[in-house]
Write an enzyme that holds these catalytic residues in place. Structure first.
Site, PDB file in Angstrom:
ATOM      1  N   GLU A  30      65.109  58.476   4.597  1.00 32.77           N
ATOM      2  CA  GLU A  30      63.797  58.313   3.966  1.00 32.77           C
ATOM      3  C   GLU A  30      62.795  57.704   4.946  1.00 32.77           C
ATOM      4  O   GLU A  30      62.819  56.510   5.216  1.00 32.77           O
ATOM      5  CB  GLU A  30      63.902  57.425   2.716  1.00 32.77           C
ATOM      6  N   GLU A  71      60.330  51.909  -3.641  1.00 34.59           N
ATOM      7  CA  GLU A  71      60.641  53.048  -2.762  1.00 34.59           C
ATOM      8  C   GLU A  71      62.098  53.468  -2.912  1.00 34.59           C
ATOM      9  O   GLU A  71      62.414  54.660  -2.925  1.00 34.59           O
ATOM     10  CB  GLU A  71      60.325  52.707  -1.308  1.00 34.59           C
ATOM     11  N   GLU A  78      64.205  61.049  -6.682  1.00 34.17           N
ATOM     12  CA  GLU A  78      64.039  62.308  -5.955  1.00 34.17           C
ATOM     13  C   GLU A  78      65.385  62.923  -5.594  1.00 34.17           C
ATOM     14  O   GLU A  78      65.563  64.143  -5.722  1.00 34.17           O
ATOM     15  CB  GLU A  78      63.189  62.089  -4.706  1.00 34.17           C
TER      16      GLU A  78
END
Length: 124
Positions: A30, A71, A78
């Site tokens: 990420e 996050e 996701e």
């Protein structure tokens, strides 16, 4: 190893190990997490220099950590959506947008806290 039936220190040790695996995974996969983590590495020590009271220090450092938490949660959402399927679905898109919005709100909280406390330091 099955997680069921584990108690005490072994359960805590395993939980810590899995958490660290998650952090490593986020760092490896990420880009947004890497960028925010680097900013936190810089900003958290600054929080202890800029903040005058314990409350200010906690607000400044805490908003940095809040960004990382959101996050991580957004990345988990996701990854789960992508695991289900890569085809477009309205609910999948909404879930990803909501996760992104959560990150945005946490960044707004960071800017607000740092901006107000920074302004107070510069104007006095």
């Amino acid at each position: 190893m099955s997680k069921t039936g584990q108690t005490g220190l072994r359960r805590i040790w395993n939980a810590m190990f899995y958490s660290l695996q998650g952090m490593v995974s986020a760092w490896q996969h990420e880009a947004a997490f890497r960028q925010e983590a680097v900013l936190c590495i810089i900003m958290i020590p600054l929080a202890f220099l800029v903040g005058e009271s314990a409350v200010e220090k906690v607000l400044l450092a805490g908003t940095c950590l809040l960004v990382l938490v959101t996050e991580l949660l957004n990345s988990a959402i996701e990854a789960t959506i992508d695991r289900i399927g890569t085809g477009h679905h309205e609910l999948s898109g909404r879930a990803k947008d909501l996760g992104s919005a959560a990150v945005f709100v946490s960044l707004c909280a960071l800017v607000l806290a740092w901006g107000m406390i920074g302004y107070e330091r510069l104007s006095s």
